[in-house]
Enzyme design. Structure first.
Site, mmCIF file in Angstrom:
data_model
loop_
_atom_site.group_PDB
_atom_site.id
_atom_site.type_symbol
_atom_site.label_atom_id
_atom_site.label_comp_id
_atom_site.label_asym_id
_atom_site.label_seq_id
_atom_site.Cartn_x
_atom_site.Cartn_y
_atom_site.Cartn_z
ATOM 1 N N ARG A 1 -4.898 12.889 -7.502
ATOM 2 C CA ARG A 1 -5.334 12.917 -6.134
ATOM 3 C C ARG A 1 -4.251 12.765 -5.409
ATOM 4 O O ARG A 1 -3.466 13.148 -4.378
ATOM 5 C CB ARG A 1 -6.745 11.831 -5.463
ATOM 6 C CG ARG A 1 -7.632 12.890 -4.260
ATOM 7 C CD ARG A 1 -6.377 11.728 -3.650
ATOM 8 N NE ARG A 1 -7.127 10.729 -2.311
ATOM 9 C CZ ARG A 1 -6.230 9.618 -2.182
ATOM 10 N NH1 ARG A 1 -5.470 10.161 -0.999
ATOM 11 N NH2 ARG A 1 -6.101 8.803 -2.147
ATOM 12 N N ASP A 2 -4.296 11.242 -5.229
ATOM 13 C CA ASP A 2 -3.275 10.521 -4.193
ATOM 14 C C ASP A 2 -1.737 10.755 -4.714
ATOM 15 O O ASP A 2 -0.810 11.413 -3.901
ATOM 16 C CB ASP A 2 -3.037 9.028 -4.686
ATOM 17 C CG ASP A 2 -1.624 8.755 -3.460
ATOM 18 O OD1 ASP A 2 -1.904 8.826 -2.232
ATOM 19 O OD2 ASP A 2 -2.039 7.145 -3.054
ATOM 20 N N HIS B 1 -2.606 -1.669 -4.335
ATOM 21 C CA HIS B 1 -1.928 -0.277 -5.033
ATOM 22 C C HIS B 1 -0.562 -0.249 -4.326
ATOM 23 O O HIS B 1 -0.504 -0.335 -3.110
ATOM 24 C CB HIS B 1 -2.455 0.739 -4.172
ATOM 25 C CG HIS B 1 -2.795 1.557 -3.703
ATOM 26 N ND1 HIS B 1 -2.806 2.612 -4.566
ATOM 27 C CD2 HIS B 1 -1.414 2.639 -3.063
ATOM 28 C CE1 HIS B 1 -3.137 4.265 -4.042
ATOM 29 N NE2 HIS B 1 -1.740 3.947 -3.284
ATOM 30 N N HIS C 1 3.562 0.528 -3.945
ATOM 31 C CA HIS C 1 4.746 1.723 -3.997
ATOM 32 C C HIS C 1 5.694 1.650 -4.342
ATOM 33 O O HIS C 1 5.702 0.531 -4.455
ATOM 34 C CB HIS C 1 4.593 3.282 -2.805
ATOM 35 C CG HIS C 1 3.772 3.660 -2.283
ATOM 36 N ND1 HIS C 1 3.449 4.991 -1.432
ATOM 37 C CD2 HIS C 1 2.499 3.664 -3.074
ATOM 38 C CE1 HIS C 1 1.941 5.455 -1.683
ATOM 39 N NE2 HIS C 1 1.464 4.542 -2.404
ATOM 40 N N CYS D 1 6.815 9.297 -1.332
ATOM 41 C CA CYS D 1 6.315 8.189 0.331
ATOM 42 C C CYS D 1 7.231 9.028 1.201
ATOM 43 O O CYS D 1 8.040 9.546 1.171
ATOM 44 C CB CYS D 1 7.192 6.807 0.405
ATOM 45 S SG CYS D 1 6.559 5.853 1.410
ATOM 46 N N ASN E 1 3.790 6.274 -5.717
ATOM 47 C CA ASN E 1 3.068 5.476 -6.383
ATOM 48 C C ASN E 1 3.686 4.852 -7.429
ATOM 49 O O ASN E 1 4.632 5.515 -8.563
ATOM 50 C CB ASN E 1 1.692 6.122 -6.648
ATOM 51 C CG ASN E 1 1.329 6.469 -5.919
ATOM 52 O OD1 ASN E 1 0.763 5.792 -4.775
ATOM 53 N ND2 ASN E 1 0.717 8.049 -5.569
#
Length: 302
Positions: free
Chosen positions: A15-16, A207, A209, A240, A249
């Site tokens: 998803r992300d 979470h 990055h 990003c 990520n």
């Protein structure tokens, strides 16, 4: 505080990770990626988003993907749901968890969703109530917890305030996200400690990055203060949006390699994740972003 014995990894690549890809990815490719990740042993996979296809066209096939995946008992398949229409889609698709999202930065909230933090949280009250009524897990995600592309510094108290609001909505888990990847270890520990004063530390997740190359060190720093849930994206999928050309990520393979090296159990087979990363990146026509995955794949090559 010592490290946790076990860590839960929430795999967010389907998803992300994929939502930023410009080329439409076929349903069968998304399904195979999720099936491979299920086989690897993840307990929680962020698989879909029920959002406007106008804004996130890559997620327009979410219902088809959720209908076709080979589900495994005990695995939670999550879906992003910004409103009741999204919730209804997630419910019909058999999601086990719905994800709502807010920001710790007032400037980010105004710029991205055109409303205040308070208004954005209020919009989720119906979704939260519906999740409870239908017995679905509810996860809250807080963006820009360690810095904002518009306002810069984000006070730890602002993060804790949004954590408290999401707690009051009934969230089972709350993600503290470094959206632009500017966090550093000491700062991360300060913010996590502040968040843990407002919500049980065992239900907080990190979470991170990797835009500035700090994700693994920030995960290590979070482990030191008791965080035991982390998000990661297979092959480092996902860019990003606020730093042109930068990685987004953190790669799941890198996180697993570090955690397993620390003797922390994850229940996930690293080799199977490496294979999944190689699979999706072959389709996308580029190399995985994670170093551990590439090193393992290169070691296997004849």
């Amino acid at each position: 505080m010592g490290f946790p014995d076990q860590v839960k990894i929430v795999e967010v690549g389907p998803r992300d990770g994929l939502q930023n890809e410009q080329e439409t990815i076929p349903v069968e490719v998304k399904v195979e990626l999720i099936d491979r990740l299920t086989a690897a042993g993840f307990a929680n996979i962020e698989a879909a988003a029920f959002v406007s296809p106008k804004w996130v066209p890559q997620m327009a096939t979410s219902a088809d993907v959720m209908a076709a995946i080979r589900r495994k008992a005990g695995v939670v398949y999550s879906a992003l749901t910004p409103n009741m229409k999204g919730f209804d889609g997630a419910l019909a698709a058999g999601a086990g968890e719905v994800v709502i999202f807010g920001s710790a930065s007032e400037a980010f909230a105004q710029k991205n969703i055109n409303c205040s933090i308070t208004e954005s949280i209020d919009r989720f009250r119906d979704v939260a109530a519906a999740a409870r009524a239908h017995g679905l897990r509810l996860r809250g995600s807080i963006s820009c917890a360690f810095g904002c592309p518009y306002q810069g510094n984000v006070p730890a108290d602002a993060v804790a305030d949004v954590v408290g609001r999401m707690r009051d909505l009934g969230c089972d888990e709350i993600d503290i996200a470094d959206t632009i990847g500017t966090g550093t270890p000491r700062h991360v520990q300060q913010v996590m400690a502040r968040a843990a004063a407002a919500f049980p530390v065992e239900r907080l997740s990190g979470h991170f990055h990797d835009t500035y190359g700090q994700a693994l060190t920030n995960i290590y720093a979070s482990l030191e203060v008791g965080i035991a849930i982390f998000h990661a994206s297979v092959a480092g999928l996902g860019g990003c949006p606020y730093a042109k050309g930068a990685t987004g990520n953190v790669a799941t393979e890198d996180v697993l390699y570090m955690l397993h090296g620390l003797g922390i159990r994850t229940g996930i087979d690293l080799d199977t994740v490496v294979d999944a990363g190689q699979f999706i990146m072959r389709h996308l026509g580029r190399k995985p972003a994670g170093r551990a995955g590439n090193a393992i794949a290169n070691r296997r090559a004849p």
